[in-house]
Write a protein that holds these residues in place. Structure first.
Motif, short mmCIF file in Angstrom:
data_model
loop_
_atom_site.label_atom_id
_atom_site.label_comp_id
_atom_site.label_asym_id
_atom_site.label_seq_id
_atom_site.Cartn_x
_atom_site.Cartn_y
_atom_site.Cartn_z
N MET A 154 1.29 -1.51 -0.47
CA MET A 154 -0.21 0.15 -0.06
C MET A 154 1.08 1.17 0.60
N PHE A 155 0.17 2.00 -0.73
CA PHE A 155 1.43 3.42 -1.33
C PHE A 155 0.80 4.33 -0.09
N ILE A 156 1.49 5.20 0.68
CA ILE A 156 0.86 5.83 1.74
C ILE A 156 1.57 6.80 1.75
N SER A 157 0.78 8.15 1.38
CA SER A 157 0.88 10.05 1.58
C SER A 157 1.03 10.11 3.16
N CYS A 158 1.88 11.17 4.42
CA CYS A 158 1.88 11.52 5.02
C CYS A 158 2.13 12.97 4.93
N LYS A 159 1.19 13.93 5.17
CA LYS A 159 1.77 14.91 5.62
C LYS A 159 1.61 15.77 6.63
N ASN A 160 0.97 15.60 7.73
CA ASN A 160 1.27 15.72 8.50
C ASN A 160 1.57 14.65 9.45
N PRO A 161 3.53 14.02 10.06
CA PRO A 161 3.52 12.69 10.59
C PRO A 161 3.71 13.58 12.63
N VAL A 162 2.95 12.76 12.95
CA VAL A 162 2.69 12.69 14.28
C VAL A 162 4.33 13.06 15.38
N ASN A 163 3.60 13.20 16.65
CA ASN A 163 4.85 13.06 17.61
C ASN A 163 6.01 11.61 17.95
N HIS A 164 7.14 11.93 17.79
CA HIS A 164 7.66 10.70 17.66
C HIS A 164 7.82 9.98 19.45
N ASN A 165 7.21 10.75 20.53
CA ASN A 165 6.47 10.55 21.44
C ASN A 165 5.42 10.47 21.70
N GLU A 166 4.80 9.52 20.92
CA GLU A 166 3.01 9.18 20.60
C GLU A 166 3.18 8.50 20.05
N LEU A 167 4.30 7.57 19.98
CA LEU A 167 4.49 6.15 18.82
C LEU A 167 3.85 5.23 19.96
#
Length: 391
Positions: A154-167
């Motif tokens: 699946m080909f995904i485009s992310c425009k607003n990534p999440v905070n690295h501390n919220e994974l």
């Protein structure tokens, strides 16, 4: 076939298309070419590597058991950095997911993904920490055996990534949430179908029906927990009812937690992993741990009051418990308090907690002629501060 071209830089490009019948063993043959003039690239970040040479579901995914993907667009956009995929299946399958991005290392990618395997569908929850393009690859095989095969990319485009501390928490198992594995380990009819539980109070209660007589073991983890004095295992309380089990979780602070559930039949020696849950706690409450439980606290026993293992010092507290088969129940503290049995088969009484540091124990006599009593649970009296919740 749809071919989407994303030139990496300005300039002129030649696109050559090669093809062959899907079952043919001869090499690809040139079909046609296109001249592409790109004045301004819209996507300066390169595409994720794809060694499988196709996007979307495999042309023969139905033969592999995967029938439908949702969402199924050519380019799937994750507007807020979070995305959930559902793959419907024609038969029970085993599955693995892999997430790729040019800046994403393999260990880090495991904190971005929660997978769920059910009899008729596969689920994948994603949190994306970088801007740009991702590849989510699905690999499946039959439960009877064989090897994993690539069923989709699946080909995904992310425009607003999440905070690295919220994974998600690290080291999640393949089996998150209820599904095929939980049923095989004797747990059905879950109260929480989704593998991700969000709580605004710091509390949640997970229930399952049980297919046979079993023991349950849980493990609660949070790698970012700060200044916690008590083992996280004390924040999960197990109650065995007839053909049902209840897991009550109270969390000491906000954050993402991993709750692992293990089961075993009474006649077996070893526990088996049933599933993992991710609990997202956004509460500011600092809940107290549950009482310490001993082996004599068995099936059918129910703790009604108090529900916390730390009690206000120098106070009178109501104790109410159900203990099947008990002949006598005492609370041993500064003084011995004998609990009285009500018409509802609840042992109850008012107990003085004593000075800070006092240990209170619930003791039970199961046979009338016995001279000994079994300790089933213990509490500790202490000063309760304002930021600690016990109710």
């Amino acid at each position: 076939m749809t071919l989407r071209v994303l030139p990496p830089s300005p300039g002129q490009f030649e696109l050559m298309v090669f093809a062959k019948p899907s079952e043919a063993k001869e090499p690809y043959k040139w079909v046609c070419s296109y001249q592409i003039d790109c004045s301004e690239p819209k996507h300066p970040l390169g595409l994720p590597e794809n060694p499988f040479h196709f996007w979307g579901l495999h042309p023969k995914s139905k033969d592999l058991g995967v029938t439908i993907c949702n969402p199924c667009e050519d380019v799937i956009v994750a507007e807020n950095g979070a995305l959930t995929f559902t793959f419907e299946t024609s038969r029970p399958l085993l599955a693995m997911f892999q997430l790729f991005h040019l800046e994403l290392s393999e260990p880090f990618s495991k904190k971005c993904l929660v997978s769920q395997i059910q009899d008729d569908q596969l689920g994948c929850h994603l949190l994306l920490p970088f801007w740009g393009y991702y590849r989510l690859s699905l690999f499946v095989k039959d439960q009877a055996g064989g090897s994993f095969q690539n069923a989709g990319n699946m080909f995904i485009s992310c425009k607003n990534p999440v905070n690295h501390n919220e994974l998600f928490p690290p080291n999640l198992g393949v089996h998150c949430g209820p599904g095929t594995n939980t049923k095989q380990n004797g747990l059905t009819n879950p109260s929480h179908v989704c593998p991700i539980i969000r709580t605004t109070t710091g509390k949640c209660n997970i229930t399952f029906h049980t297919l046979w007589d079993m023991d349950i073991f849980t493990s609660l983890e949070n790698t970012r927990l700060n200044n916690n004095l008590h083992s996280l295992d004390r924040y999960c309380f197990i109650t065995y009812l007839e053909h049902k089990i209840s897991l009550t979780v109270h969390l000491p602070e906000s954050g993402h937690y991993k709750l692992s559930i293990f089961t075993k039949r009474k006649e077996n020696e070893d526990f088996s992993h049933a599933c993992d849950y991710v609990i997202q706690c956004v509460s500011t409450n600092r809940l107290l741990p549950f009482p310490k439980v001993y082996n004599a606290w068995g099936h059918g026993c129910i703790l009604l009051q108090p529900r916390y293992g730390f009690l206000p010092a120098e106070s009178w507290e109501n104790f109410r418990v159900k203990v099947p088969g008990a002949c006598k129940v005492l609370v041993i503290g500064p003084i011995k308090t004998e609990l009285q049995l009500t018409k509802n088969k609840i042992w109850e009484g008012k107990v003085f907690t004593g000075t800070p540091g006092t240990i209170l124990k619930i003791a039970v006599k199961f046979t009338p002629n016995s001279t000994t009593m079994d300790i089933v649970m213990s509490f500790k009296a202490q000063i309760i501060y304002e930021n600690e919740s016990s109710g």
